[in-house]
Design an enzyme around this catalytic site. Structure first.
Site, PDB file in Angstrom:
ATOM      1  N   GLY A 227       0.801  -1.218   0.000  1.00 43.11           N
ATOM      2  CA  GLY A 227       0.000   0.000   0.000  1.00 43.11           C
ATOM      3  C   GLY A 227       0.830   1.263   0.000  1.00 43.11           C
ATOM      4  N   ALA A 462      -5.058  13.535 -34.716  1.00 44.53           N
ATOM      5  CA  ALA A 462      -3.891  13.889 -33.918  1.00 44.53           C
ATOM      6  C   ALA A 462      -3.613  15.392 -33.986  1.00 44.53           C
ATOM      7  CB  ALA A 462      -2.676  13.100 -34.389  1.00 44.53           C
TER       8      ALA A 462
END
Length: 571
Positions: A227, A462
């Site tokens: 974690g 793009a």
């Protein structure tokens, strides 16, 4: 309580609970008594007050305190320090000394100790509880930092350890100053159970609350597993050191037990793995000294919080310097490769730029630099890598960078030389639509000054995504070799004139003629300018000056977004 007014000026009588009794004290400070002496009359008797120390007592206590601080700073033992150095790692305080300007670090809660019991913890209560917290100056500006001390409990996080970090992050938020975490810990302290896990939750929630408010930087200088790895992932920038730092959710032993795969710690979660494969790390270094020096440099480019502009620095590089080297640096042929980094070096102050994610998604370049002393964010297609196409990773990389710049008031300059999005089954099934949309979302959502510069080709979707005027760029400039179109002339002619080409007696000659006609009609360098989609076609030699002028004009830009809790960006 009453104070008797009839006493002489230098004498005070305090009566408690009525008359003179064991519960009554009269304190006399008479004119003839030395300043450092106090006499206390208790129930008629007289004795020196131990609560009012004799001359020199406080000095003795200060000496004891200095000795205690010295022991705390030295750490648990010389043996532990030698073991840290033997791994090629510095101690927490040695790292902080490299991060901060000389003698500017102020430590807080250095005497904190845990209160846990069981498993022998009650007999092991070292000061600091394994983390050093405080603030200091970096290039003369206040920065907060915490550093795990691997010599104490392996840097593992317990309740007291976490509370120290929570307090530091709260102070940084209140002061509006950056936070740097120097991570070198073994994860949650198992002996403290769920309280250690709750400590991580407090860190994560503060990471999120401060996201986009103050700069948050994670420097991985040892293990960062389980974690614990999520806090760096929530911060703005992650630095790693080769050979000594690793990040992973599950380590090699668990991976082997579950999947049968055999892999080393470094191959699974080392600096190069995260810098080039996963994209988790923005920067990777060979040693801690070079790493911390670049952390200092990054901090010099960022504002202390989101309500200030980044700091400007004077430069000897003239704002009107001509960039004639660009004439030869960039080939006119749109299919010929070149290194976009050379273009950036020619344009920015003193040729110096700080590239982010240099080894990951190399078909797009993201960097921080200065133009006329002011910080700018640079996003550029890289023709030297996969022809500069946009793919899943390049879109994610650029989107995150655009969001970070926008959060901290860093203007954006986008240099465009893009043939389109990368085609392929893997890209489509991998989600290029939603990943490409992340970059589109980031630009559309950005309110900082935005200038687009089209060097050569800009094809299809793009072109739109790379901060075109249609999605909100403040200014669009282009070089005289620009080609803005739905696709390249060859591909367009094959689609538009396919029947005519197929029916021709000489298809290749017909195709060449039609390609030339299409390019002349729809792809000449002034086509977009004639329609207002490009504001100006400029000489490449004027690039630096024109960009600086545009950004100076936009420096006071004010833009706002509709009222909302938050957007719902593509995932």
């Amino acid at each position: 309580m009453s104070v008797v007014d009839e006493t002489p000026p230098d004498t005070a009588t305090v009566s408690v609970a009525g008359g003179m009794s064991p519960d009554t004290a009269t304190v006399s400070v008479a004119g003839g008594i030395p300043p450092d002496t106090a006499t206390v009359n208790v129930a008629g008797g007289t004795r020196p007050d131990s609560a009012a120390p004799a001359h020199g007592r406080l000095r003795d206590r200060a000496a004891e305190l200095a000795e205690l601080h010295d022991r705390v700073r030295r750490g648990p033992s010389e043996r532990a320090t030698e073991a840290q150095h033997a791994k090629g790692k510095l101690t927490a305080r040695e790292r902080l000394a490299l991060l901060f300007d000389d003698s500017t670090f102020t430590e807080v809660e250095e005497l904190r100790r845990h209160r846990a019991t069981g498993f022998g913890l009650e007999d092991r209560r070292p000061h600091t509880d394994g983390v050093v917290t405080g603030w200091g100056q970096v290039h003369g500006r206040t920065v907060f930092a915490y550093a795990h001390d691997f010599r104490i409990f392996g840097g593992a996080l317990g309740e007291a350890h976490a509370e120290k970090i929570h307090k530091l992050m709260d102070l940084a938020e209140s002061a509006g100053r950056p936070v740097v975490g120097l991570c070198d810990g073994a994860g949650a302290r198992i002996q403290e159970g769920v309280t250690a896990l709750a400590g991580y939750g407090g860190i994560f929630s503060r990471n999120v609350r401060n996201s986009g408010v103050i700069p948050q930087i994670s420097v991985i200088m040892g293990p960062c597993a389980g974690g614990a790895a999520y806090s760096p992932a929530l911060t703005d920038f992650v630095f790693m050191v080769r050979g000594t730092s690793q990040m992973f959710i599950t380590g090699p032993d668990v991976v082997q037990a579950v999947t049968g795969e055999v892999i080393t710690h470094d191959a699974l979660g080392g600096a190069d793995a995260h810098a080039s494969l996963s994209g988790v790390a923005h920067f990777a270094y060979d040693d801690e000294s070079a790493c911390l020096e670049d952390v200092r440099h990054l901090l010099s480019l960022l504002p202390p919080h989101n309500r200030e502009l980044p700091p400007a620095e004077p430069t000897a590089d003239p704002a009107d310097r001509r960039t004639e080297a660009l004439w030869e640096m960039v080939p006119a042929d749109p299919g010929q490769a070149y290194d976009m980094r050379e273009v950036l070096a020619e344009i920015v102050d003193d040729g110096d730029f700080f590239e982010v994610h240099e080894a990951w998604a190399t078909n797009v370049v993201c960097a921080l630099a200065r133009l006329d002393g002011h910080t700018v964010g640079l996003v550029a297609n890289q023709p030297a890598s996969f022809a500069g196409v946009l793919d899943i990773h390049a879109s994610e990389k650029a989107a995150r960078f655009v969001q970070t710049c926008d959060a901290f008031n860093v203007p954006l300059v986008t240099l465009v030389d893009v043939p389109g999005f990368l085609p392929g089954v893997d890209q489509e099934h991998g989600g290029i639509i939603r990943h490409g949309a992340k970059l589109l979302y980031a630009y559309c959502n950005a309110t900082v000054p935005r200038v687009q510069l089209i060097l050569r080709k800009a094809y299809g979707g793009a072109y739109i995504v790379m901060d075109s005027r249609s999605i909100g760029a403040d200014l669009s400039l282009a070089w005289p070799a620009n080609e803005i179109a739905v696709m390249g002339a060859e591909g367009a002619a094959n689609v538009v004139f396919r029947r005519e080409i197929a029916a021709a007696t000489d298809p290749e000659a017909t195709r060449a003629r039609l390609v030339k006609e299409y390019r002349a009609e729809l792809m000449h360098p002034y086509y977009a300018a004639e329609r207002g989609l490009v504001d100006s076609v400029i000489d490449p030699a004027e690039t630096r000056g024109r960009l600086i002028s545009a950004l100076a004009m936009l420096r006071a830009k004010h833009a706002s977004l509709p009222t909302r809790k938050h957007g719902n960006q593509p995932q």
